[in-house]
Structure formats: structure tokens, C-alpha cells
Design a protein around this motif. Structure first.
Motif, mmCIF file in Angstrom:
data_model
loop_
_atom_site.group_PDB
_atom_site.id
_atom_site.type_symbol
_atom_site.label_atom_id
_atom_site.label_comp_id
_atom_site.label_asym_id
_atom_site.label_seq_id
_atom_site.Cartn_x
_atom_site.Cartn_y
_atom_site.Cartn_z
ATOM 1 N N MET A 1 -21.166 -8.379 26.024
ATOM 2 C CA MET A 1 -21.738 -7.519 26.648
ATOM 3 C C MET A 1 -21.021 -7.213 28.170
ATOM 4 O O MET A 1 -20.472 -8.595 28.832
ATOM 5 C CB MET A 1 -23.210 -8.077 27.325
ATOM 6 C CG MET A 1 -24.117 -8.497 26.004
ATOM 7 S SD MET A 1 -24.720 -6.643 25.373
ATOM 8 C CE MET A 1 -25.802 -6.061 26.660
ATOM 9 N N VAL A 2 -20.829 -6.254 28.581
ATOM 10 C CA VAL A 2 -19.965 -5.633 29.778
ATOM 11 C C VAL A 2 -21.021 -5.054 30.813
ATOM 12 O O VAL A 2 -21.700 -4.213 30.509
ATOM 13 C CB VAL A 2 -18.948 -4.799 29.323
ATOM 14 C CG1 VAL A 2 -18.170 -4.314 30.387
ATOM 15 C CG2 VAL A 2 -18.035 -5.320 28.188
ATOM 16 N N GLY A 36 -20.870 -16.163 31.569
ATOM 17 C CA GLY A 36 -19.779 -15.452 31.208
ATOM 18 C C GLY A 36 -18.775 -15.476 32.388
ATOM 19 O O GLY A 36 -18.706 -16.565 33.111
ATOM 20 N N VAL A 37 -18.013 -14.453 32.722
ATOM 21 C CA VAL A 37 -16.817 -14.554 33.722
ATOM 22 C C VAL A 37 -17.259 -13.229 34.451
ATOM 23 O O VAL A 37 -17.339 -12.149 33.970
ATOM 24 C CB VAL A 37 -15.432 -14.770 33.293
ATOM 25 C CG1 VAL A 37 -15.429 -16.145 32.529
ATOM 26 C CG2 VAL A 37 -15.089 -13.557 32.217
ATOM 27 N N ARG A 134 -16.509 -6.664 37.450
ATOM 28 C CA ARG A 134 -16.750 -6.530 36.232
ATOM 29 C C ARG A 134 -17.190 -7.904 35.590
ATOM 30 O O ARG A 134 -16.433 -9.040 35.557
ATOM 31 C CB ARG A 134 -15.505 -6.271 35.590
ATOM 32 C CG ARG A 134 -15.188 -6.242 34.212
ATOM 33 C CD ARG A 134 -16.012 -5.108 33.268
ATOM 34 N NE ARG A 134 -16.286 -3.786 33.918
ATOM 35 C CZ ARG A 134 -15.249 -2.828 33.805
ATOM 36 N NH1 ARG A 134 -14.014 -2.899 33.195
ATOM 37 N NH2 ARG A 134 -15.629 -1.649 34.624
ATOM 38 N N LEU A 136 -18.406 -9.901 32.157
ATOM 39 C CA LEU A 136 -18.489 -10.101 30.589
ATOM 40 C C LEU A 136 -19.177 -11.427 30.303
ATOM 41 O O LEU A 136 -19.049 -12.235 31.050
ATOM 42 C CB LEU A 136 -17.101 -10.099 30.085
ATOM 43 C CG LEU A 136 -16.307 -8.892 29.865
ATOM 44 C CD1 LEU A 136 -15.635 -8.397 31.161
ATOM 45 C CD2 LEU A 136 -15.251 -8.952 28.682
ATOM 46 N N GLY A 137 -20.194 -11.226 29.317
ATOM 47 C CA GLY A 137 -20.712 -12.377 28.824
ATOM 48 C C GLY A 137 -21.908 -12.243 27.925
ATOM 49 O O GLY A 137 -22.139 -11.257 27.447
ATOM 50 N N ASP A 138 -22.822 -13.127 28.047
ATOM 51 C CA ASP A 138 -24.143 -13.215 27.182
ATOM 52 C C ASP A 138 -25.211 -12.910 28.140
ATOM 53 O O ASP A 138 -25.527 -13.958 28.927
ATOM 54 C CB ASP A 138 -24.229 -14.665 26.392
ATOM 55 C CG ASP A 138 -23.394 -14.590 25.262
ATOM 56 O OD1 ASP A 138 -22.764 -13.538 24.707
ATOM 57 O OD2 ASP A 138 -23.166 -15.917 24.544
#
Lengths: 138, 138, 138
Positions: A1-2, A36-37, A134, A136-138
Motif C-alpha cells: 500500500m502506497v 512501514g517506512v 511518501r 509504504l507499508g501495511d
């Protein structure tokens, strides 16, 4: 996911170090992601993103060290070529880098209590900076 | 897919540079991921993560250069404000940054033979550091 | 989704700063991803990835500042141990770091007009560098 947030940051010029931790925290919260990061990046070649204890003393000390490394009024080949006065800005930004990437866990960025995410302005004039956040992760 | 490991690293204070490559390699292996990126981040504003050839000579040389940039016994506004003695630590950590992000491929971090992932301690006293190793990939 | 490109970059030695923005842009385009992050990493401990306005003046100015920080002909413990002459290379690379991570949006890296992604060679001899371009996103 973004997921993505953007923010604009007005700065007063070289040495202005702005705490953008709240904007990043809000972006992570809005994303709905848990783990995420997050990459925080400033667009342009005369500013940087890093972390520091955001209090006026430490910020001034960072400026003193960078003045030693790349003095604002030093001689720069960049000035000769372009008639600019921001050679010190380019050097400082290239050394500190345009972005920082940090993990987040349970929707919170993994930072210390006295550690803030900052935009460091190095240009010699006030700027309005575009920052991309930005995730990204769950 | 998101995976996480954490480790604690005890340091002896400024100049202690700890090789954490094995911990990161083990985290990537445990994740079961083949290809992606790993972000290694230290929590706090007086330490950094970077890569270096982890041998005592190169580590000492890095310390010498940072001493030139931000001398441990220099004058710091941070000291005046807080009675601290770690102004040099904050400056060094802000310049090197709190994290490094590297690709991994076939379950192995893309590093050179003589390139190690290290935690660089800049604080003036021993610390126990929390390091977050966050992997994203397939 | 994870995508990867690799490229080899030949350098002439310390102070050679190569613009690899086109390679990174092509990698992002080939990935078919729209929105995500790209990590650009050089393998090895004597080179770095950062961004700068890639014109000869600014590149020379960066070299001048790094020469002040870690002089090429200075005394290095790394030299005594290994008979090498690249102590300055290790120090510079550890400070600038081995990678940069940037967001991309609509298939384009979020960079300023005058901001290029560069490989900065710090080793004292010509090298052929392996660069990994790793993309994660949608």
C-alpha cells in the motif's frame, strides 16, 4: 500500500531549520497504514531533510559547523559560472542529502523523544519548499 | 510484505562505531523476503547509521574528520541552554543522518565485500541504542 | 510491487561526480510503477549517491569542501594498516552515505529542475561501480 502527502514550507533562508515532524506524523496517521517506512524528501538542490533535536541551540551549532565546512562568503566556482551567491547552499545540501527514510510502527514514526524531522534551508534567500511525504507499508 | 526486527546495541560513547551487518543480514534472512529494501534506523538524535569498511583505522579516521567538523570540546549553544556537553554529538548525527536504506536481492543485502552497516555513537556517554530494521519487498 | 535495474558506471577516480538521473528515470519508466519510492545505492565503501545541481562549478565546490573535511593527502590510520592511500575516500563516503531514497509520482522521480542524482566517486583510482536501482510502489 502506497500513500502520499505533500506540504509547502516557507523558509527565511540559510540557517532556517523547520520542524516538520507534526506534518509527517499527520501524514502517517491519515494513511491508515500501521507498519512501514516513510520517505520525506524536499524538492530542490539547496535544502535537506534530516533529524535533530529541534531547539535553537542545536540548530545554531549545526549552522556553525556547516559554516566551517562550506562558508557562506567563501569562494565558489558555482558563483563564477552563474552569478549566483549560493555555492555554500549546494555543497551543504549535497552532503546532508535531500531525504530521510524512517520506519513507522503502529502508525507512529520511530523517533526518539528529542528527535525531530526537519527541513534545513541552505539557500541564501527565502524559499517556499515542496516536501513529499511518501509512505509504504501495511 | 512488511517485516521488522529490532536490536539493542550497547555503546561506549563518542567514537564507538559498531558493526551491525550480521544483525541486519539475519533480519533479512528471517523475513523470508527475496527482493526489496531494508531501512536501518537508530532511535535518537545523537547517533547515526551509515556504511564504512569496519576496521579500526578507517573508524578512527572518520572520528578525526568529525572532530575537525564538530570538535567535542568546542563551544556549543546547546551546552549553554541545557547544561549538556554533547553539542558535537547533535551536530555529527544531524549531518550523517539517523538511517540508511539499502536494497537486498535473493535475501542478501547489496553490500560490497569491505562495506559494513554500522551504528556510529556520537553521544559523550555510553548508551544502549534501539535499532529498527524494517524490510519491504517480495 | 518490486522492480529492479542495475547499471555500471565507470569513473576516473576521486572527484568524479557522474549524473545518473537518466538511468534512474529510465528504470522507473521501465518498472511500469506509477507511485512509490526508488532507492539508488552504490555497492562499496568509497563512493556515495546524493543529489546536486550537476554543473562543473558546484561539483568542484563540493570537492573543495570535502578536501577541507578529509584531505586526500592527509594522515590516515587506514593507510598505516593496509598500505592503502584512500583513507579520505572512506571518510567521505561514510559521511555522505551509500544511497539515496526518493519518491516518484506518475512515473517520474520527484526532483527539482536543477537537481540531479549523482554517483560521487571518492576512491583514488578509476573504478567501475555497480549501482542498484530498486523501486517499490503501485
Amino acid at each position: 500500500m502506497v500513500a502520499t502527502s505533500r506540504c509547502e514550507v516557507r523558509t527565511t533562508g540559510q540557517g532556517d531549520v523547520r520542524d516538520i515532524s507534526a506534518e509527517v506524523a499527520a501524514a502517517v496517521a491519515r494513511s491508515g497504514l500501521s507498519s512501514g517506512v516513510v520517505t520525506v524528501a524536499v524538492v530542490g538542490s539547496t535544502a535537506s531533510i534530516t533529524t535533530i533535536e529541534h531547539e535553537p541551540g542545536a540548530v545554531a551549532d549545526l549552522g556553525t559547523a556547516l559554516e566551517r565546512l562550506a562558508p557562506r562568503d567563501g569562494k565558489y566556482r558555482h558563483h563564477e559560472r552563474w552569478g549566483d551567491d549560493n555555492g555554500s547552499s549546494h555543497v551543504r545540501a549535497a552532503i546532508l542529502g535531500p531525504s530521510v527514510t524512517l520506519p513507522f510502527t503502529d502508525g507512529q514514526v520511530d523517533l526518539g523523544t528529542w528527535q525531530q524531522i526537519v527541513l534545513a534551508e541552505f539557500d541564501t534567500r527565502p524559499r517556499t519548499r515542496s516536501v513529499v511525504v511518501r509512505m509504504l507499508g501495511d
